[in-house]
Design a protein around this motif. Structure first.
Motif, PDB file in Angstrom:
ATOM      1  N   GLY A 134      -6.204   4.690  -1.639  1.00 19.14           N
ATOM      2  CA  GLY A 134      -5.527   5.030  -0.394  1.00 19.14           C
ATOM      3  C   GLY A 134      -4.048   5.308  -0.537  1.00 19.14           C
ATOM      4  O   GLY A 134      -3.432   5.892   0.354  1.00 19.14           O
ATOM      5  N   ASN A 135      -3.445   4.870  -1.636  1.00 16.15           N
ATOM      6  CA  ASN A 135      -1.986   4.973  -1.769  1.00 16.15           C
ATOM      7  C   ASN A 135      -1.561   5.773  -2.991  1.00 16.15           C
ATOM      8  O   ASN A 135      -2.164   5.640  -4.058  1.00 16.15           O
ATOM      9  N   THR A 136      -0.538   6.568  -2.814  1.00 18.89           N
ATOM     10  CA  THR A 136       0.116   7.233  -3.950  1.00 18.89           C
ATOM     11  C   THR A 136       1.597   7.280  -3.625  1.00 18.89           C
ATOM     12  O   THR A 136       2.019   7.999  -2.719  1.00 18.89           O
ATOM     13  N   GLN A 137       2.364   6.456  -4.326  1.00 17.37           N
ATOM     14  CA  GLN A 137       3.800   6.351  -4.038  1.00 17.37           C
ATOM     15  C   GLN A 137       4.572   6.165  -5.333  1.00 17.37           C
ATOM     16  O   GLN A 137       4.073   5.541  -6.264  1.00 17.37           O
ATOM     17  N   VAL A 138       5.780   6.695  -5.350  1.00 13.08           N
ATOM     18  CA  VAL A 138       6.738   6.378  -6.409  1.00 13.08           C
ATOM     19  C   VAL A 138       7.778   5.477  -5.750  1.00 13.08           C
ATOM     20  O   VAL A 138       8.443   5.894  -4.796  1.00 13.08           O
ATOM     21  N   ILE A 139       7.874   4.242  -6.232  1.00 15.02           N
ATOM     22  CA  ILE A 139       8.688   3.225  -5.552  1.00 15.02           C
ATOM     23  C   ILE A 139       9.734   2.672  -6.515  1.00 15.02           C
ATOM     24  O   ILE A 139       9.423   2.434  -7.688  1.00 15.02           O
ATOM     25  N   SER A 140      10.941   2.452  -6.010  1.00 14.52           N
ATOM     26  CA  SER A 140      11.928   1.776  -6.843  1.00 14.52           C
ATOM     27  C   SER A 140      12.971   1.073  -5.979  1.00 14.52           C
ATOM     28  O   SER A 140      13.181   1.450  -4.827  1.00 14.52           O
ATOM     29  N   TYR A 141      13.589   0.066  -6.556  1.00 17.48           N
ATOM     30  CA  TYR A 141      14.575  -0.731  -5.818  1.00 17.48           C
ATOM     31  C   TYR A 141      15.917  -0.020  -5.755  1.00 17.48           C
ATOM     32  O   TYR A 141      16.411   0.482  -6.763  1.00 17.48           O
ATOM     33  N   GLN A 142      16.477   0.052  -4.572  1.00 18.28           N
ATOM     34  CA  GLN A 142      17.852   0.521  -4.429  1.00 18.28           C
ATOM     35  C   GLN A 142      18.422   0.047  -3.101  1.00 18.28           C
ATOM     36  O   GLN A 142      17.753   0.129  -2.072  1.00 18.28           O
ATOM     37  N   TRP A 143      19.642  -0.461  -3.129  1.00 21.48           N
ATOM     38  CA  TRP A 143      20.351  -0.884  -1.920  1.00 21.48           C
ATOM     39  C   TRP A 143      19.520  -1.822  -1.050  1.00 21.48           C
ATOM     40  O   TRP A 143      19.292  -1.571   0.140  1.00 21.48           O
ATOM     41  N   GLY A 144      19.009  -2.872  -1.646  1.00 20.43           N
ATOM     42  CA  GLY A 144      18.400  -3.939  -0.857  1.00 20.43           C
ATOM     43  C   GLY A 144      16.966  -3.734  -0.420  1.00 20.43           C
ATOM     44  O   GLY A 144      16.395  -4.568   0.283  1.00 20.43           O
ATOM     45  N   ARG A 145      16.384  -2.597  -0.798  1.00 21.51           N
ATOM     46  CA  ARG A 145      14.977  -2.372  -0.428  1.00 21.51           C
ATOM     47  C   ARG A 145      14.238  -1.668  -1.546  1.00 21.51           C
ATOM     48  O   ARG A 145      14.859  -1.002  -2.382  1.00 21.51           O
ATOM     49  N   TYR A 146      12.913  -1.788  -1.524  1.00 20.12           N
ATOM     50  CA  TYR A 146      12.111  -0.925  -2.378  1.00 20.12           C
ATOM     51  C   TYR A 146      11.949   0.401  -1.641  1.00 20.12           C
ATOM     52  O   TYR A 146      11.371   0.446  -0.552  1.00 20.12           O
ATOM     53  N   ARG A 147      12.529   1.446  -2.225  1.00 15.89           N
ATOM     54  CA  ARG A 147      12.516   2.757  -1.566  1.00 15.89           C
ATOM     55  C   ARG A 147      11.328   3.578  -2.040  1.00 15.89           C
ATOM     56  O   ARG A 147      10.995   3.556  -3.230  1.00 15.89           O
ATOM     57  N   ILE A 148      10.743   4.328  -1.119  1.00 15.47           N
ATOM     58  CA  ILE A 148       9.688   5.268  -1.509  1.00 15.47           C
ATOM     59  C   ILE A 148      10.401   6.550  -1.922  1.00 15.47           C
ATOM     60  O   ILE A 148      10.904   7.295  -1.085  1.00 15.47           O
ATOM     61  N   GLY A 158      -6.584   8.561  -5.847  1.00 14.36           N
ATOM     62  CA  GLY A 158      -7.928   7.986  -6.053  1.00 14.36           C
ATOM     63  C   GLY A 158      -8.917   8.576  -5.056  1.00 14.36           C
ATOM     64  O   GLY A 158     -10.069   8.862  -5.376  1.00 14.36           O
ATOM     65  N   ASN A 159      -8.419   8.790  -3.847  1.00 14.77           N
ATOM     66  CA  ASN A 159      -9.246   9.404  -2.820  1.00 14.77           C
ATOM     67  C   ASN A 159      -9.638  10.831  -3.216  1.00 14.77           C
ATOM     68  O   ASN A 159     -10.769  11.258  -2.999  1.00 14.77           O
ATOM     69  N   LEU A 160      -8.708  11.554  -3.835  1.00 14.39           N
ATOM     70  CA  LEU A 160      -9.024  12.903  -4.346  1.00 14.39           C
ATOM     71  C   LEU A 160     -10.153  12.812  -5.380  1.00 14.39           C
ATOM     72  O   LEU A 160     -11.121  13.579  -5.327  1.00 14.39           O
TER      73      LEU A 160
END
Ligand code: ATP
Ligand code: FE2
Length: 323
Positions: A134-148, A158-160
């Motif tokens: 269900g999920n496909t994201q590139v995530i990384s930490y910046q400025w106090g949050r995990y940014r997408i 996976g759904n594909l």
């Protein structure tokens, strides 16, 4: 000691993590629902979870060698996910919290993948490529949050794979079989390569493949090469923007050796490194929810008001207070 419950989609899992003398995973058990045919039906998956959860809680305690009264905290995946499935985990967690008089905290599923990946592999500040059904994201930490940094604009990778599987009579989950077939593929077919800024889109690939003639092994090969190249491109761009050199893979599709190879080559070319946790910590699991519960202990409460599920809970909604 925290007991965590995962139930965002077709897997229900229970994990126990201890925060004493360094964080340790003491138990991680799960049960997955596979639809007899077609895609996953949220209500049927939820019914499966209802039947499985009691035994999973008991066996997690047995494996960890602890008793209900040893638990200090209860956590559950608050979202994102399928409503009926999420409600099963949240309800079980509330029941435990009430019966044991222990605080409860709802956590973000995607961040849980990231934090367990960091803990298991020892990487510190990665760009995570989170690739599941269900999920496909590139995530990384910046400025106090995990940014997408980038994500799919339509279906998850996976759904594909699973949709392609249904179209060509490959049983669910189709990912492992597609990987196997792709090894024999030789001919690269022309498929839409849709990278839009930092985001990707997979539905065009599915539409093209659906009407294509050709050997199944070549379709599988072309599907993997095209879709994975799109993911690696966006991940690399995120690494370049953020000046980071660790890539972390998570989600069920991280099992794919071709995807790992492509990520590893990209990371090495940049002087970086790929990190992949063991499969049981890549797929949806309760241990990651327990671990994030420990990290969010200061947000836990005996009050159940804050335990509503959130089907669209965004990774960047969460303020990261624990780093
Ligand atoms: P989420 O709720 O995070 O979306 P999920 O319910 O999709 O997770 P996961 O176990 O993380 O569950 O991922 C399942 C997906 O992984 C399926 O789409 C399956 O086809 C895919 N998969 C499993 N093994 C492989 C593999 N070797 N190659 C490619 N895909 C794979
Ligand atoms: Fe997941």
């Amino acid at each position: 000691m925290c007991l965590g419950i995962e139930s965002t989609a077709h897997t229900v899992g229970v994990g126990i993590a201890s925060g004493l003398e360094g964080t340790k995973i003491l138990a991680n058990v799960s049960s997955s629902y596979s639809p007899p045919s077609g895609g996953i039906h949220p209500r049927e998956a939820a019914e499966h979870h209802v039947k499985a959860i009691h035994e999973l809680i008991e066996s997690s305690l047995d494996i960890a060698g602890v008793d209900f009264t040893d638990l200090d905290l209860i956590s559950f995946a608050k979202g994102p996910g399928l409503g009926p499935c999420l409600r099963v985990g949240a309800t079980a967690a509330r029941a435990l919290s009430l019966a044991l008089k222990r605080p409860i905290v709802g956590v973000n599923h995607c961040i849980a993948h990231l934090e367990i990946g960091k803990m298991i592999t020892g990487c510190r500040d990665p760009v995570m490529l989170y690739v599941s059904g269900g999920n496909t994201q590139v995530i990384s930490y910046q400025w106090g949050r995990y940014r997408i940094m980038g994500e799919t604009l339509d279906i998850g990778i996976g759904n594909l794979l699973d949709k392609f599987g249904r179209r060509f009579s490959i049983p669910f989950p189709a990912g492992p079989k597609i990987e196997e077939l792709a090894k024999g593929g030789e001919r690269m077919l022309d498929l839409p390569y849709s990278v839009k800024g930092m985001d990707v889109s997979f539905s065009g690939i599915f539409t093209s493949l659906s009407s294509m003639q050709g050997e199944l092994k070549d379709l599988c090969f072309s599907l993997q090469e095209t879709a994975f190249a799109m993911l690696v491109e966006v991940t690399e761009r995120a690494m370049a923007h953020l000046e980071k050199d660790e890539v972390l893979l998570g989600g069920g599709v991280a099992s794919n050796l071709r995807l790992r190879e492509m990520c590893s080559v990209m990371a090495r070319d940049r002087g970086g490194e790929l990190h992949v946790p063991k499969r049981q910590y890549c797929v949806d699991n309760g241990a990651m929810i327990a671990l994030l519960g420990l990290l969010l202990e200061d947000q836990s409460s005996l009050d159940l008001d804050n335990t509503k599920i959130d089907q669209n809970y965004r990774t960047d909604d969460v303020e990261v207070t624990w780093l």
